[in-house]
Structures are given as structure tokens and as C-alpha cells.
Design a protein around this motif. Structure first.
Motif, PDB file in Angstrom:
ATOM      1  N   ASP A 234       0.812  -1.221   0.000  1.00 37.47           N
ATOM      2  CA  ASP A 234       0.000   0.000   0.000  1.00 37.47           C
ATOM      3  C   ASP A 234       0.844   1.270   0.000  1.00 37.47           C
ATOM      4  N   ALA A 235       2.155   1.150  -0.255  1.00 35.86           N
ATOM      5  CA  ALA A 235       3.008   2.358  -0.278  1.00 35.86           C
ATOM      6  C   ALA A 235       2.870   3.056  -1.632  1.00 35.86           C
ATOM      7  N   PRO A 236       2.952   4.419  -1.639  1.00 40.12           N
ATOM      8  CA  PRO A 236       2.795   5.156  -2.906  1.00 40.12           C
ATOM      9  C   PRO A 236       4.082   5.138  -3.731  1.00 40.12           C
ATOM     10  N   ILE A 237       4.425   3.986  -4.316  1.00 38.09           N
ATOM     11  CA  ILE A 237       5.667   3.901  -5.095  1.00 38.09           C
ATOM     12  C   ILE A 237       5.386   3.525  -6.547  1.00 38.09           C
ATOM     13  N   GLU A 238       6.315   3.914  -7.388  1.00 39.60           N
ATOM     14  CA  GLU A 238       6.169   3.640  -8.818  1.00 39.60           C
ATOM     15  C   GLU A 238       7.561   3.336  -9.365  1.00 39.60           C
ATOM     16  N   TYR A 239       7.744   2.191 -10.022  1.00 40.29           N
ATOM     17  CA  TYR A 239       9.053   1.851 -10.590  1.00 40.29           C
ATOM     18  C   TYR A 239       9.076   2.233 -12.062  1.00 40.29           C
ATOM     19  N   GLY A 240      10.046   3.050 -12.461  1.00 41.48           N
ATOM     20  CA  GLY A 240      10.098   3.549 -13.835  1.00 41.48           C
ATOM     21  C   GLY A 240      11.178   2.918 -14.700  1.00 41.48           C
ATOM     22  N   GLY A 241      11.821   1.841 -14.239  1.00 42.68           N
ATOM     23  CA  GLY A 241      12.833   1.161 -15.042  1.00 42.68           C
ATOM     24  C   GLY A 241      14.216   1.786 -14.918  1.00 42.68           C
ATOM     25  N   PHE A 242      15.136   1.293 -15.747  1.00 39.00           N
ATOM     26  CA  PHE A 242      16.500   1.829 -15.785  1.00 39.00           C
ATOM     27  C   PHE A 242      16.578   2.783 -16.971  1.00 39.00           C
ATOM     28  N   LEU A 243      16.864   4.044 -16.712  1.00 39.34           N
ATOM     29  CA  LEU A 243      16.803   5.063 -17.765  1.00 39.34           C
ATOM     30  C   LEU A 243      18.191   5.556 -18.176  1.00 39.34           C
ATOM     31  N   SER A 244      18.291   6.058 -19.394  1.00 38.48           N
ATOM     32  CA  SER A 244      19.514   6.721 -19.855  1.00 38.48           C
ATOM     33  C   SER A 244      19.638   8.043 -19.098  1.00 38.48           C
ATOM     34  N   THR A 245      20.850   8.607 -19.085  1.00 42.08           N
ATOM     35  CA  THR A 245      21.071   9.864 -18.358  1.00 42.08           C
ATOM     36  C   THR A 245      20.056  10.926 -18.772  1.00 42.08           C
ATOM     37  N   GLN A 246      19.823  11.038 -20.073  1.00 46.18           N
ATOM     38  CA  GLN A 246      18.917  12.070 -20.580  1.00 46.18           C
ATOM     39  C   GLN A 246      17.505  11.908 -20.000  1.00 46.18           C
ATOM     40  N   HIS A 247      17.002  10.688 -20.035  1.00 43.76           N
ATOM     41  CA  HIS A 247      15.650  10.461 -19.526  1.00 43.76           C
ATOM     42  C   HIS A 247      15.606  10.476 -18.001  1.00 43.76           C
ATOM     43  N   LEU A 248      16.708  10.022 -17.405  1.00 52.72           N
ATOM     44  CA  LEU A 248      16.766   9.992 -15.940  1.00 52.72           C
ATOM     45  C   LEU A 248      16.675  11.404 -15.365  1.00 52.72           C
ATOM     46  N   GLN A 249      17.457  12.315 -15.940  1.00 53.89           N
ATOM     47  CA  GLN A 249      17.453  13.668 -15.378  1.00 53.89           C
ATOM     48  C   GLN A 249      16.087  14.332 -15.573  1.00 53.89           C
ATOM     49  N   GLN A 250      15.449  14.031 -16.701  1.00 49.43           N
ATOM     50  CA  GLN A 250      14.102  14.565 -16.932  1.00 49.43           C
ATOM     51  C   GLN A 250      13.122  14.033 -15.891  1.00 49.43           C
ATOM     52  N   ALA A 251      13.238  12.739 -15.641  1.00 45.50           N
ATOM     53  CA  ALA A 251      12.274  12.077 -14.752  1.00 45.50           C
ATOM     54  C   ALA A 251      12.466  12.483 -13.296  1.00 45.50           C
ATOM     55  N   MET A 252      13.701  12.801 -12.903  1.00 44.91           N
ATOM     56  CA  MET A 252      13.912  13.065 -11.473  1.00 44.91           C
ATOM     57  C   MET A 252      13.913  14.544 -11.116  1.00 44.91           C
ATOM     58  N   SER A 253      14.081  15.424 -12.142  1.00 47.88           N
ATOM     59  CA  SER A 253      14.350  16.830 -11.806  1.00 47.88           C
ATOM     60  C   SER A 253      13.183  17.514 -11.092  1.00 47.88           C
ATOM     61  N   LYS A 254      11.971  16.987 -11.267  1.00 48.40           N
ATOM     62  CA  LYS A 254      10.801  17.613 -10.617  1.00 48.40           C
ATOM     63  C   LYS A 254      10.567  17.105  -9.196  1.00 48.40           C
ATOM     64  N   SER A 255      11.471  16.246  -8.728  1.00 48.88           N
ATOM     65  CA  SER A 255      11.253  15.686  -7.386  1.00 48.88           C
ATOM     66  C   SER A 255      11.591  16.694  -6.308  1.00 48.88           C
ATOM     67  N   ARG A 256      10.940  16.555  -5.167  1.00 47.85           N
ATOM     68  CA  ARG A 256      11.248  17.445  -4.032  1.00 47.85           C
ATOM     69  C   ARG A 256      12.585  17.075  -3.414  1.00 47.85           C
TER      70      ARG A 256
END
Ligand code: UDP
Length: 353
Positions: A234-256
Motif C-alpha cells: 500500500d506504499a505510494p511507489i512507482e518503478y520507472g525502469g533503468f533510464l539513460s542519463t537524458q531520460h533519468l534527469q528529466q524524470a527526477m528533476s521535478k522531485s522534491r
């Protein structure tokens, strides 16, 4: 101009994530030194990919990652070992190079060092893990002073030869990471999904705070990941796979914030500086590399190791962090220029002695 032969990690092909942060370090050091006019050849397992660097691919069976073994494990080489094949290739071409740079955290490269004519620099990417490896590294540190490089002082301190290690830190191509001033309400966790990274603590913190946690990285231990999913349904988690640097930085940059929960002495934590470069504060257990990276209260928080309530408290204090300071720290301490200068200085010292 130096002619450098880089011998990569034998636990996986470059670009797969199997090798962890050292994959990014090989890419970044090679890229920066090549850009400065040095000649670089990277030798790595078949299937390896680097951006803009030529890779000589070597066949053979991969090494088992040392961190999955016990301290007293004997030295293990599989049949048709890719590590042995890489070093066999290096022996053949060594006369074309000024320096060999070893990136494998393994026994064989240290054992072979006295049999090579070309000088060898060893960059070690983890803290002390097995007795056999500690012993051979200590021997080489004594016999060839100054030839062992590490990420951090905390990592060096896990070895008896700490004083003889060259501290090199890490660095990234900042132009690949975009600063994000306004986060959304989410947290992020990055890295190899394996027990030494204690992802379960970050998941527990996400559950307590109710803030969604995005997870990216190579699943190295499938049973471990399955257990986490089972234990925290019941934890609010989401697994997004292993990403390339370009996609990784896009995916994480909006995190708190990035949560870093190492159970072991983390040698560095490349993910920390990648997050900072995006303006993402880092909340980490005060253990190993992160203690030398994070400016507590300024670019993130250092939390009592293994304390989930400490993580939660830090998450609740995030409003006091100015994300701009995070990007600034990455720019001043972890640029490719700074990284290239430190490696170049180390190589020059070795070649002079
Ligand atoms: N990483 C990646 N894609 C992902 C998640 C992580 O490329 O989706 C990379 C990240 O860039 C970093 C590495 O995985 O270079 C993790 O390295 P770190 O130094 O943090 O820890 P290690 O695995 O070496 O213990």
C-alpha cells in the motif's frame, strides 16, 4: 598528450547499469580527457556502449559482483572469464600506451600488476568488501605508491592503506542536467536495486509521509525487489525502469528530494551529484560518500543511518532548502573540468614517479 588504456568493470557491459556508478565515471573521465586531446581506448565486456568514445568489446563470462559475497570468499573466476580476457588483451597492446587505468574492483588486476611493463593506475569504486581483495590492494599500494585512486576519504578509510589513496571525487557533464526550480509533490530514489542500498527504508518513508516515491534503476536482485513490493503493497511507489542519463534527469528533476539510504559505506554516490545538478536536494544517511557531498541544511540533509524517522523529519524540513544552492554546488565542485583536472594530476604524478 597521454595515451590511456581504460579497462572497465567486468561485472556487466557499460550502459546496462549492472556496474553501478563506475559506468558513469568511466564515461565521464574518458570523455573529458579525450576532449583535452588525450588518446583513450576503453576495453569492456561485449555489448558495452559509451557516448563518443571508442570501445573495444571483449567476450567472456562476467564476474559475480563482489558486494554479493561474504568477506572470506575465495577468489573466483568463471570459465572463459571476461576479466581475464580484458587483461590478456591489455598485455598484447600495452606497448602502445603510457598508462593502463583499471576500473575493476577485483583481485586479478592487482595480482597481475607486477607482470606488466606499462604502469597501471587502479581506480577503486567501492569500500572494503573481501579479505583477499583488501590484502592484494594493500600489497600494491605499498609496492607502487600513489597508484590507487578512490572516490572519497570515507571510502579510503575502510582500507588499511587509506593514507596512500588518491582522493578523486566524481564529476558529471552538467550540460546534460537541467535545473528545475519548481518541484512537484514527489520524491525519488535512484540506483541499483540491491540489499546494500536499502530501498525499503525510502519506501517506508514514502508510506509514512504519503508523498509518492519514484524509483529508477537496474533491478540487480529480483527477489529483493519482489520482497519490497510484497511488504509495502500500500506504499505510494512507482518503478520507472533503468533510464539513460537524458531520460533519468528529466524524470527526477521535478522531485522534491532524492532519498539515499545506503546500508553499506557508500563509496561516493554518483546519483547524489546528478540530483544536485537538477536542483534536487539530497536526503541521505550520514554514512560514506554522501557525508562528503551534502552540505547539511543547505543542499540537503544528513540523517542518522538506518533511521526512517530521520528521513521523514528531513522530508518535512525540505522547505528550508533553496534548490538553486544545489545546482550551484554541482557546478562548483562536480563539473567535468574539475574531474578531468583531478585525474590528469593523478596520472601525471604516477608517470613521474
Ligand atoms: N542510473 C542510471 N539510470 C537509472 C538509475 C540510475 O543510469 O535509471 C545510474 C546513475 O546515473 C548512477 C548509477 O546508476 O551513475 C548508480 O551509481 P551510484 O554511484 O549512485 O551507486 P553504485 O551503483 O555505484 O553503488
Amino acid at each position: 598528450m597521454l595515451r590511456l588504456l581504460f579497462l572497465s568493470t567486468p561485472v556487466g557491459a557499460l550502459g546496462t547499469g549492472q556496474g553501478g556508478g563506475v559506468e558513469l565515471t568511466v564515461q565521464n573521465v574518458a570523455q573529458e580527457l579525450q576532449q583535452r586531446g588525450n588518446r583513450i581506448e576503453v576495453v569492456a565486456p561485449v555489448g558495452s556502449k559509451l557516448q563518443g568514445i571508442s570501445v573495444t568489446e571483449i567476450p567472456g563470462n562476467l564476474q559475480v559482483a563482489v558486494q554479493t559475497q561474504s568477506r572470506d570468499v575465495p577468489i573466483i573466476l568463471p570459465d572463459n572469464s571476461v576479466l581475464a580476457n580484458i587483461w590478456g588483451y591489455a598485455r598484447q597492446v600495452q606497448s602502445n600506451y603510457d598508462l593502463i587505468v583499471n576500473f575493476a574492483f577485483d583481485w586479478l588486476p592487482f595480482y597481475l600488476t607486477p607482470w606488466f611493463d606499462c604502469p597501471i593506475a587502479h581506480f577503486i569504486s567501492m569500500g572494503s568488501l573481501t579479505d583477499a581483495l583488501d590484502r592484494i590492494m594493500a600489497q600494491i599500494a605499498q609496492q607502487y605508491p600513489g597508484t590507487i585512486g578512490v572516490y572519497t576519504k570515507s571510502q579510503a578509510n575502510t582500507f588499511s592503506f587509506a593514507d596512500q589513496c588518491e582522493i578523486l571525487g566524481s564529476g558529471i557533464d552538467l550540460s546534460l542536467y537541467q535545473f528545475c526550480p519548481q518541484p512537484e509533490n514527489s520524491l525519488v530514489w535512484l540506483g541499483r536495486i540491491a540489499p546494500e542500498k536499502a530501498l525499503e527504508d525510502a519506501v517506508a518513508a514514502a508510506k509514512i509521509t504519503g508523498i509518492p516515491l519514484k524509483i529508477f534503476g537496474k533491478i540487480q536482485d529480483q527477489d529483493y525487489w519482489n520482497r519490497i513490493c510484497q511488504d509495502f503493497q500500500d506504499a505510494p511507489i512507482e518503478y520507472g525502469g533503468f533510464l539513460s542519463t537524458q531520460h533519468l534527469q528529466q524524470a527526477m528533476s521535478k522531485s522534491r528530494a532524492l532519498l539515499m539510504t545506503p546500508r553499506w559505506v557508500e563509496a561516493f554516490g554518483n546519483v547524489a551529484i546528478e540530483a544536485l545538478a537538477c536542483g534536487v536536494p539530497v536526503i541521505a544517511y550520514a554514512r560514506g560518500g554522501p557525508t562528503e557531498i551534502i552540505q547539511d541544511g543547505m543542499t540537503g540533509f544528513l540523517v542518522e543511518p538506518d533511521s526512517v524517522s530521520g528521513l521523514v523529519k528531513a522530508i518535512n524540513s525540505l522547505a528550508q532548502i533553496n534548490r538553486f544552492n544545489c545546482r550551484q554546488q554541482a557546478e562548483s565542485e562536480y563539473s567535468l573540468t574539475a574531474l578531468g583536472d583531478r585525474f590528469r594530476h593523478w596520472f601525471t604524478k604516477i608517470l613521474k614517479s
